[in-house]
Design a protein around this motif. Structure first.
Motif, PDB file in Angstrom:
ATOM      1  N   LEU A  75     -32.736-132.949-151.443  1.00 28.92           N
ATOM      2  CA  LEU A  75     -33.377-132.218-150.346  1.00 28.92           C
ATOM      3  C   LEU A  75     -32.426-131.198-149.725  1.00 28.92           C
ATOM      4  O   LEU A  75     -32.832-130.091-149.363  1.00 28.92           O
ATOM      5  CB  LEU A  75     -33.870-133.191-149.273  1.00 28.92           C
ATOM      6  CG  LEU A  75     -35.081-134.047-149.654  1.00 28.92           C
ATOM      7  CD1 LEU A  75     -35.424-135.015-148.517  1.00 28.92           C
ATOM      8  CD2 LEU A  75     -36.288-133.184-149.979  1.00 28.92           C
ATOM      9  N   GLN A  76     -31.166-131.566-149.610  1.00 33.28           N
ATOM     10  CA  GLN A  76     -30.197-130.610-149.066  1.00 33.28           C
ATOM     11  C   GLN A  76     -30.043-129.402-149.978  1.00 33.28           C
ATOM     12  O   GLN A  76     -29.856-128.275-149.505  1.00 33.28           O
ATOM     13  CB  GLN A  76     -28.845-131.296-148.839  1.00 33.28           C
ATOM     14  CG  GLN A  76     -28.851-132.251-147.662  1.00 33.28           C
ATOM     15  CD  GLN A  76     -27.466-132.720-147.285  1.00 33.28           C
ATOM     16  OE1 GLN A  76     -26.490-131.992-147.418  1.00 33.28           O
ATOM     17  NE2 GLN A  76     -27.360-133.950-146.804  1.00 33.28           N
ATOM     18  N   SER A  77     -30.169-129.628-151.288  1.00 29.71           N
ATOM     19  CA  SER A  77     -30.091-128.497-152.215  1.00 29.71           C
ATOM     20  C   SER A  77     -31.296-127.570-152.077  1.00 29.71           C
ATOM     21  O   SER A  77     -31.255-126.414-152.491  1.00 29.71           O
ATOM     22  CB  SER A  77     -29.996-128.998-153.664  1.00 29.71           C
ATOM     23  OG  SER A  77     -31.232-129.561-154.084  1.00 29.71           O
ATOM     24  N   GLU A  78     -32.378-128.087-151.460  1.00 30.12           N
ATOM     25  CA  GLU A  78     -33.571-127.279-151.205  1.00 30.12           C
ATOM     26  C   GLU A  78     -33.543-126.656-149.810  1.00 30.12           C
ATOM     27  O   GLU A  78     -34.519-126.049-149.376  1.00 30.12           O
ATOM     28  CB  GLU A  78     -34.835-128.149-151.345  1.00 30.12           C
ATOM     29  CG  GLU A  78     -35.117-128.641-152.757  1.00 30.12           C
ATOM     30  CD  GLU A  78     -35.645-127.527-153.657  1.00 30.12           C
ATOM     31  OE1 GLU A  78     -36.086-126.490-153.128  1.00 30.12           O
ATOM     32  OE2 GLU A  78     -35.616-127.721-154.890  1.00 30.12           O
ATOM     33  N   GLY A  79     -32.434-126.839-149.107  1.00 35.50           N
ATOM     34  CA  GLY A  79     -32.282-126.217-147.797  1.00 35.50           C
ATOM     35  C   GLY A  79     -32.828-127.018-146.643  1.00 35.50           C
ATOM     36  O   GLY A  79     -32.950-126.503-145.528  1.00 35.50           O
ATOM     37  N   LEU A  80     -33.176-128.291-146.889  1.00 39.38           N
ATOM     38  CA  LEU A  80     -33.692-129.146-145.814  1.00 39.38           C
ATOM     39  C   LEU A  80     -32.575-129.994-145.221  1.00 39.38           C
ATOM     40  O   LEU A  80     -31.762-130.574-145.955  1.00 39.38           O
ATOM     41  CB  LEU A  80     -34.799-130.056-146.340  1.00 39.38           C
ATOM     42  CG  LEU A  80     -36.208-129.461-146.363  1.00 39.38           C
ATOM     43  CD1 LEU A  80     -37.135-130.325-147.202  1.00 39.38           C
ATOM     44  CD2 LEU A  80     -36.757-129.318-144.955  1.00 39.38           C
ATOM     45  N   ALA A  81     -32.536-130.090-143.906  1.00 39.73           N
ATOM     46  CA  ALA A  81     -31.585-130.980-143.241  1.00 39.73           C
ATOM     47  C   ALA A  81     -32.075-132.414-143.368  1.00 39.73           C
ATOM     48  O   ALA A  81     -33.282-132.672-143.422  1.00 39.73           O
ATOM     49  CB  ALA A  81     -31.443-130.591-141.778  1.00 39.73           C
ATOM     50  N   THR A  82     -31.139-133.351-143.439  1.00 40.82           N
ATOM     51  CA  THR A  82     -31.500-134.757-143.588  1.00 40.82           C
ATOM     52  C   THR A  82     -30.717-135.618-142.599  1.00 40.82           C
ATOM     53  O   THR A  82     -29.635-135.254-142.157  1.00 40.82           O
ATOM     54  CB  THR A  82     -31.209-135.269-145.015  1.00 40.82           C
ATOM     55  OG1 THR A  82     -29.826-135.050-145.304  1.00 40.82           O
ATOM     56  CG2 THR A  82     -32.073-134.557-146.046  1.00 40.82           C
ATOM     57  N   VAL A  83     -31.310-136.764-142.284  1.00 43.83           N
ATOM     58  CA  VAL A  83     -30.651-137.788-141.463  1.00 43.83           C
ATOM     59  C   VAL A  83     -30.892-139.120-142.160  1.00 43.83           C
ATOM     60  O   VAL A  83     -32.013-139.405-142.586  1.00 43.83           O
ATOM     61  CB  VAL A  83     -31.229-137.827-140.031  1.00 43.83           C
ATOM     62  CG1 VAL A  83     -30.673-139.018-139.259  1.00 43.83           C
ATOM     63  CG2 VAL A  83     -30.927-136.534-139.281  1.00 43.83           C
ATOM     64  N   MET A  84     -29.845-139.929-142.301  1.00 40.72           N
ATOM     65  CA  MET A  84     -29.977-141.252-142.912  1.00 40.72           C
ATOM     66  C   MET A  84     -29.949-142.306-141.808  1.00 40.72           C
ATOM     67  O   MET A  84     -29.094-142.254-140.910  1.00 40.72           O
ATOM     68  CB  MET A  84     -28.825-141.499-143.881  1.00 40.72           C
ATOM     69  CG  MET A  84     -28.774-140.517-145.043  1.00 40.72           C
ATOM     70  SD  MET A  84     -29.682-141.076-146.501  1.00 40.72           S
ATOM     71  CE  MET A  84     -28.576-142.330-147.135  1.00 40.72           C
ATOM     72  N   THR A  85     -30.849-143.278-141.882  1.00 40.04           N
ATOM     73  CA  THR A  85     -30.835-144.343-140.884  1.00 40.04           C
ATOM     74  C   THR A  85     -29.669-145.302-141.117  1.00 40.04           C
ATOM     75  O   THR A  85     -29.256-146.009-140.195  1.00 40.04           O
ATOM     76  CB  THR A  85     -32.157-145.134-140.890  1.00 40.04           C
ATOM     77  OG1 THR A  85     -32.363-145.698-142.193  1.00 40.04           O
ATOM     78  CG2 THR A  85     -33.329-144.245-140.509  1.00 40.04           C
ATOM     79  N   ARG A  86     -29.169-145.358-142.324  1.00 39.87           N
ATOM     80  CA  ARG A  86     -27.902-146.054-142.603  1.00 39.87           C
ATOM     81  C   ARG A  86     -27.215-145.350-143.770  1.00 39.87           C
ATOM     82  O   ARG A  86     -27.879-144.856-144.678  1.00 39.87           O
ATOM     83  CB  ARG A  86     -28.105-147.545-142.889  1.00 39.87           C
ATOM     84  CG  ARG A  86     -28.827-147.876-144.207  1.00 39.87           C
ATOM     85  CD  ARG A  86     -28.929-149.391-144.386  1.00 39.87           C
ATOM     86  NE  ARG A  86     -29.692-149.762-145.571  1.00 39.87           N
ATOM     87  CZ  ARG A  86     -29.146-150.075-146.742  1.00 39.87           C
ATOM     88  NH1 ARG A  86     -27.834-150.076-146.905  1.00 39.87           N
ATOM     89  NH2 ARG A  86     -29.915-150.412-147.775  1.00 39.87           N
ATOM     90  N   VAL A  87     -25.882-145.321-143.729  1.00 42.53           N
ATOM     91  CA  VAL A  87     -25.125-144.620-144.781  1.00 42.53           C
ATOM     92  C   VAL A  87     -24.300-145.582-145.617  1.00 42.53           C
ATOM     93  O   VAL A  87     -23.692-145.194-146.611  1.00 42.53           O
ATOM     94  CB  VAL A  87     -24.212-143.527-144.184  1.00 42.53           C
ATOM     95  CG1 VAL A  87     -25.043-142.414-143.572  1.00 42.53           C
ATOM     96  CG2 VAL A  87     -23.260-144.110-143.145  1.00 42.53           C
ATOM     97  N   GLY A  88     -24.241-146.831-145.228  1.00 41.19           N
ATOM     98  CA  GLY A  88     -23.515-147.849-145.977  1.00 41.19           C
ATOM     99  C   GLY A  88     -24.272-149.154-145.927  1.00 41.19           C
ATOM    100  O   GLY A  88     -25.434-149.201-145.541  1.00 41.19           O
ATOM    101  N   ASP A  89     -23.590-150.225-146.305  1.00 37.24           N
ATOM    102  CA  ASP A  89     -24.234-151.535-146.341  1.00 37.24           C
ATOM    103  C   ASP A  89     -24.136-152.193-144.971  1.00 37.24           C
ATOM    104  O   ASP A  89     -23.458-153.206-144.792  1.00 37.24           O
ATOM    105  CB  ASP A  89     -23.587-152.418-147.407  1.00 37.24           C
ATOM    106  CG  ASP A  89     -24.304-153.750-147.565  1.00 37.24           C
ATOM    107  OD1 ASP A  89     -25.472-153.843-147.146  1.00 37.24           O
ATOM    108  OD2 ASP A  89     -23.676-154.703-148.079  1.00 37.24           O
ATOM    109  N   GLY A  90     -24.824-151.613-143.995  1.00 36.88           N
ATOM    110  CA  GLY A  90     -24.837-152.172-142.644  1.00 36.88           C
ATOM    111  C   GLY A  90     -26.255-152.510-142.232  1.00 36.88           C
ATOM    112  O   GLY A  90     -27.215-151.914-142.730  1.00 36.88           O
TER     113      GLY A  90
END
Length: 258
Positions: free
Chosen positions: A78-93
Motif C-alpha cells: 500500500l505504501q508503494s501505491e502512495g497510501l499512508a498506513t498505520v499498524m495496530t501492532r508492529v511486533g508480537d505484543g
C-alpha cells in the motif's frame, strides 16, 4: 435497600436511553455523515491476536504470526501505491480489541483492514471469507462501550462503504489465490463494529485444513493474499474517487457561478 438500588439502576437505564435518543437526532447525524464518504488517506492494518493471544494454532503454525506477516506485506504494497498506513501492532505484543478500535477511531479519513485466519472443528472447512459489521457505532456514541444493551438503538444498518470494501477485497482474494470462495458476510465482530470508518475483517484460510495450511506455509502464497488485499483497497479507493468526482460535477452551483 435492594429495592432502592434496583430503582436507581432502572432510572439510570431510562435516563441513559433518553440521552442517547436525544443525541441521535437526525440533525446531529446529518452533520457528521459526510465525513464517512470523503476519500480516505490512511489504511489502518490490524494483524489479529499477538502476545499471549496466539489465535488459532495447528502444529507449529500460529495465527498471530501469519497475521503479522501478511499485514507487513500489505503495509509495504500500500505504501508503494502512495497510501499512508498505520499498524495496530508492529511486533508480537498484545493489543486489546478496545485499543485497536480506539486507535482506528483516532485516525481521520481512514479505513480498517483486520487480518485473521480461521479454525473449525471440521477439518474439511476451507477457503477465504471477508466480513463487515452488521451494525457500526455512530460517531459520538462512547456510551455504547459501557451500556452494550443500548448498542442496537445506537447503531445503524450495515454500512454500504464497509460492504463495498469487503466485496472488492474478497473478489481479489479469490481471483489471486484460487481458494474456495466463502463470500462476504456480516458479523458483529468487536473490532469492526466499534469503529466509525469503513472496516472489514479478512479470514484468509483455515489452519485446521491440511490444504489451506500447506498453502499458508508458503511465503509466495502469503504474498498473494497481501497483494489481493492491497488490490481490493486500491479498487475501493478508485471507486470513492470516481464517486467524489461525480458528486462534485453534479453539485448545484451558487449564484456567483451562474
Amino acid at each position: 435497600m435492594r429495592n432502592t438500588a434496583a430503582w436507581f439502576g432502572l432510572l439510570l437505564m431510562i435516563s441513559s436511553f433518553a440521552w442517547m435518543q436525544w443525541i441521535s437526532k437526525p440533525e446531529a447525524a446529518t452533520s457528521a455523515q459526510p465525513a464517512r464518504h470523503e476519500p480516505f488517506t490512511v489504511v489502518v492494518l490490524d494483524p489479529g491476536h499477538g502476545g499471549q493471544d496466539s489465535g488459532a494454532m495447528c502444529g507449529g503454525m500460529l495465527e498471530k504470526d501469519l497475521t503479522l506477516d501478511v499485514a507487513q506485506r500489505v503495509d509495504r504494497l500500500l505504501q508503494s501505491e502512495g497510501l499512508a498506513t498505520v499498524m495496530t501492532r508492529v511486533g508480537d505484543g498484545y493489543v486489546s480489541l478496545a485499543e485497536r478500535a480506539a486507535l482506528t477511531n483516532r485516525v481521520p479519513a481512514c479505513i480498517l483492514i483486520s487480518i485473521h485466519f480461521n479454525e473449525d472443528n471440521r477439518p474439511v472447512s476451507s477457503g477465504i471469507e471477508t466480513y463487515y459489521a452488521e451494525r457500526q457505532v455512530q460517531p459520538g456514541m462512547p456510551i455504547v462501550s459501557w451500556l452494550p444493551f443500548l448498542q442496537r438503538a445506537a447503531a445503524q444498518a450495515p454500512d454500504p462503504e464497509s460492504q463495498s470494501l469487503a466485496g472488492f477485497i474478497q473478489e481479489a482474494l479469490v481471483a489471486r489465490t484460487q481458494a474456495a470462495n466463502r463470500g462476504t458476510k456480516s458479523r458483529q465482530f468487536f473490532v469492526i463494529a466499534n469503529v466509525r470508518h469503513p472496516a472489514v475483517l479478512v479470514e484468509g484460510g483455515f489452519l485446521t485444513n491440511k490444504e489451506d495450511m500447506a498453502k499458508l506455509g508458503s511465503a509466495d502464497y502469503r504474498e498473494q493474499i497481501a497483494a489481493a488485499i492491497s488490490e481490493g483497497v486500491i479498487r475501493y479507493r478508485d471507486l470513492v474517487k470516481v464517486r467524489q468526482s461525480t458528486l462534485a460535477v453534479s453539485a448545484p452551483k451558487g449564484r456567483g457561478g451562474e
